[in-house]
Each structure stands twice: as structure tokens, then as C-alpha cells.
Design a protein around this motif. Structure first.
Motif, PDB file in Angstrom:
ATOM      1  N   MET A   1     -14.429   0.916   0.522  1.00 54.49           N
ATOM      2  CA  MET A   1     -13.392  -0.022  -0.020  1.00 54.49           C
ATOM      3  C   MET A   1     -13.209  -1.380   0.594  1.00 54.49           C
ATOM      4  N   ARG A   2     -13.169  -2.316  -0.209  1.00 56.52           N
ATOM      5  CA  ARG A   2     -13.070  -3.655   0.101  1.00 56.52           C
ATOM      6  C   ARG A   2     -11.591  -4.099   0.615  1.00 56.52           C
ATOM      7  N   ASN A   3     -11.439  -4.919   1.183  1.00 57.90           N
ATOM      8  CA  ASN A   3     -10.101  -5.678   1.767  1.00 57.90           C
ATOM      9  C   ASN A   3      -9.941  -7.016   0.932  1.00 57.90           C
ATOM     10  N   ILE A   4      -8.909  -7.415   0.564  1.00 60.47           N
ATOM     11  CA  ILE A   4      -8.390  -8.479  -0.122  1.00 60.47           C
ATOM     12  C   ILE A   4      -7.275  -9.004   0.559  1.00 60.47           C
ATOM     13  N   THR A   5      -7.087 -10.508   0.068  1.00 61.75           N
ATOM     14  CA  THR A   5      -6.062 -10.956   0.607  1.00 61.75           C
ATOM     15  C   THR A   5      -5.117 -11.572  -0.451  1.00 61.75           C
ATOM     16  N   LEU A   6      -3.803 -11.189  -0.500  1.00 63.65           N
ATOM     17  CA  LEU A   6      -2.989 -11.668  -1.693  1.00 63.65           C
ATOM     18  C   LEU A   6      -1.811 -12.637  -1.295  1.00 63.65           C
ATOM     19  N   SER A   7      -1.294 -13.421  -1.906  1.00 60.32           N
ATOM     20  CA  SER A   7      -0.349 -14.151  -1.605  1.00 60.32           C
ATOM     21  C   SER A   7       0.884 -13.801  -2.545  1.00 60.32           C
ATOM     22  N   ILE A   8       1.903 -13.391  -1.993  1.00 57.17           N
ATOM     23  CA  ILE A   8       3.027 -12.870  -2.779  1.00 57.17           C
ATOM     24  C   ILE A   8       4.393 -13.228  -2.170  1.00 57.17           C
ATOM     25  N   ASP A   9       5.190 -13.779  -3.228  1.00 59.26           N
ATOM     26  CA  ASP A   9       6.692 -14.154  -2.804  1.00 59.26           C
ATOM     27  C   ASP A   9       7.275 -13.175  -1.684  1.00 59.26           C
ATOM     28  N   LYS A  10       8.102 -13.710  -0.891  1.00 55.89           N
ATOM     29  CA  LYS A  10       8.527 -12.893   0.176  1.00 55.89           C
ATOM     30  C   LYS A  10       9.643 -11.848  -0.286  1.00 55.89           C
ATOM     31  N   GLU A  11      10.458 -12.432  -1.191  1.00 52.78           N
ATOM     32  CA  GLU A  11      11.514 -11.329  -1.868  1.00 52.78           C
ATOM     33  C   GLU A  11      10.755 -10.254  -2.465  1.00 52.78           C
ATOM     34  N   ILE A  12       9.969 -10.530  -3.350  1.00 53.57           N
ATOM     35  CA  ILE A  12       8.803  -9.636  -4.166  1.00 53.57           C
ATOM     36  C   ILE A  12       8.341  -8.436  -3.067  1.00 53.57           C
ATOM     37  N   LEU A  13       7.749  -9.195  -1.874  1.00 56.31           N
ATOM     38  CA  LEU A  13       6.835  -8.229  -1.163  1.00 56.31           C
ATOM     39  C   LEU A  13       7.946  -7.296  -0.551  1.00 56.31           C
ATOM     40  N   LYS A  14       9.307  -8.050  -0.151  1.00 58.92           N
ATOM     41  CA  LYS A  14      10.559  -6.861   0.438  1.00 58.92           C
ATOM     42  C   LYS A  14      10.678  -6.029  -0.445  1.00 58.92           C
ATOM     43  N   ARG A  15      11.012  -6.156  -1.853  1.00 61.08           N
ATOM     44  CA  ARG A  15      11.154  -5.194  -2.803  1.00 61.08           C
ATOM     45  C   ARG A  15      10.299  -4.122  -2.935  1.00 61.08           C
ATOM     46  N   GLY A  16       8.888  -4.581  -2.803  1.00 63.53           N
ATOM     47  CA  GLY A  16       7.828  -3.862  -3.196  1.00 63.53           C
ATOM     48  C   GLY A  16       7.578  -2.803  -1.954  1.00 63.53           C
ATOM     49  N   ARG A  17       7.809  -3.377  -0.837  1.00 60.65           N
ATOM     50  CA  ARG A  17       7.859  -2.100   0.139  1.00 60.65           C
ATOM     51  C   ARG A  17       9.055  -1.171   0.329  1.00 60.65           C
ATOM     52  N   GLU A  18      10.178  -1.752  -0.125  1.00 59.26           N
ATOM     53  CA  GLU A  18      11.411  -0.778  -0.315  1.00 59.26           C
ATOM     54  C   GLU A  18      11.011   0.180  -1.433  1.00 59.26           C
ATOM     55  N   TYR A  19      10.552  -0.209  -2.702  1.00 57.37           N
ATOM     56  CA  TYR A  19      10.266   0.549  -3.610  1.00 57.37           C
ATOM     57  C   TYR A  19       9.046   1.767  -3.026  1.00 57.37           C
ATOM     58  N   ALA A  20       8.077   1.180  -2.419  1.00 55.75           N
ATOM     59  CA  ALA A  20       7.170   2.251  -1.803  1.00 55.75           C
ATOM     60  C   ALA A  20       7.568   3.078  -0.878  1.00 55.75           C
ATOM     61  N   LYS A  21       8.534   2.760  -0.009  1.00 53.60           N
ATOM     62  CA  LYS A  21       9.184   3.664   0.863  1.00 53.60           C
ATOM     63  C   LYS A  21      10.054   4.604   0.388  1.00 53.60           C
ATOM     64  N   ARG A  22      10.686   4.321  -0.755  1.00 54.45           N
ATOM     65  CA  ARG A  22      11.367   5.305  -1.405  1.00 54.45           C
ATOM     66  C   ARG A  22      10.672   6.318  -2.220  1.00 54.45           C
ATOM     67  N   HIS A  23       9.495   5.905  -2.516  1.00 53.96           N
ATOM     68  CA  HIS A  23       8.520   6.847  -3.224  1.00 53.96           C
ATOM     69  C   HIS A  23       7.444   7.447  -2.325  1.00 53.96           C
ATOM     70  N   ASN A  24       7.414   7.313  -0.768  1.00 55.53           N
ATOM     71  CA  ASN A  24       6.723   7.836   0.244  1.00 55.53           C
ATOM     72  C   ASN A  24       5.285   7.479   0.036  1.00 55.53           C
ATOM     73  N   ILE A  25       4.987   6.241  -0.295  1.00 52.94           N
ATOM     74  CA  ILE A  25       3.740   5.641  -0.257  1.00 52.94           C
ATOM     75  C   ILE A  25       3.645   4.358   0.349  1.00 52.94           C
ATOM     76  N   SER A  26       2.639   3.754   0.693  1.00 52.44           N
ATOM     77  CA  SER A  26       2.543   2.715   1.282  1.00 52.44           C
ATOM     78  C   SER A  26       2.365   1.708   0.330  1.00 52.44           C
ATOM     79  N   PHE A  27       2.818   0.314   0.714  1.00 50.85           N
ATOM     80  CA  PHE A  27       2.672  -0.898  -0.121  1.00 50.85           C
ATOM     81  C   PHE A  27       1.362  -1.067  -0.713  1.00 50.85           C
ATOM     82  N   ASN A  28       0.374  -0.918   0.171  1.00 53.40           N
ATOM     83  CA  ASN A  28      -1.138  -0.904  -0.237  1.00 53.40           C
ATOM     84  C   ASN A  28      -1.432  -0.060  -1.168  1.00 53.40           C
TER      85      ASN A  28
END
Length: 74
Positions: A1-28
Motif C-alpha cells: 500500500m502506498r502512502n500519500i500526503t493530503l492537505s485538509i482544513d483543520k476543522e474538517i480534520l478535527k471533525r473527521g477524527r471525531e467521526y472515526a473515533k465514534r465509529h471505532n476506526i482510524s482516520f486513515n
């Protein structure tokens, strides 16, 4: 599997991490799933799946109706 770099808005990243945590998955894993679904899903199947979920939700307006103007009022 290849690694990539993404640029993402700080607030979207925060909300994405919270969503992932609530669903017991990693943000990745969340991002990987979203990209996979986006590029491999048949758009008509996605639409059918969406309507199927809505049908199973069992929600009801209780007979209340709204006009177009009421729905678009800010």
C-alpha cells in the motif's frame, strides 16, 4: 500500500477524527474507505442503496407538510 500526503482544513480534520473515533476506526481507514467507495461504486447502485436506507429508517413527518418557501427559509 502506498502512502500519500493530503492537505485538509483543520476543522474538517478535527471533525473527521471525531467521526472515526465514534465509529471505532482510524482516520486513515475512514479516508481509505471513502476514496475506495467513491472510485469503485457504481453511481446508480449508490443511489439505490441510499433510497433503501431511507425506506428502512421508518421516519415519518407525522402528516406535516411544508411549502418550498418554508423549506428554503433561512
Amino acid at each position: 500500500m502506498r502512502n500519500i500526503t493530503l492537505s485538509i482544513d483543520k476543522e474538517i480534520l478535527k471533525r473527521g477524527r471525531e467521526y472515526a473515533k465514534r465509529h471505532n476506526i482510524s482516520f486513515n481507514s475512514l479516508v481509505r474507505r471513502l476514496v475506495e467507495q467513491t472510485v469503485t461504486a457504481d453511481s446508480s447502485q449508490w443511489l439505490e442503496d441510499t433510497f433503501s436506507l431511507m425506506d428502512r429508517a421508518g421516519a415519518s413527518s407525522g402528516g406535516e407538510t411544508w411549502t418550498r418557501d418554508e423549506l428554503h427559509r433561512v
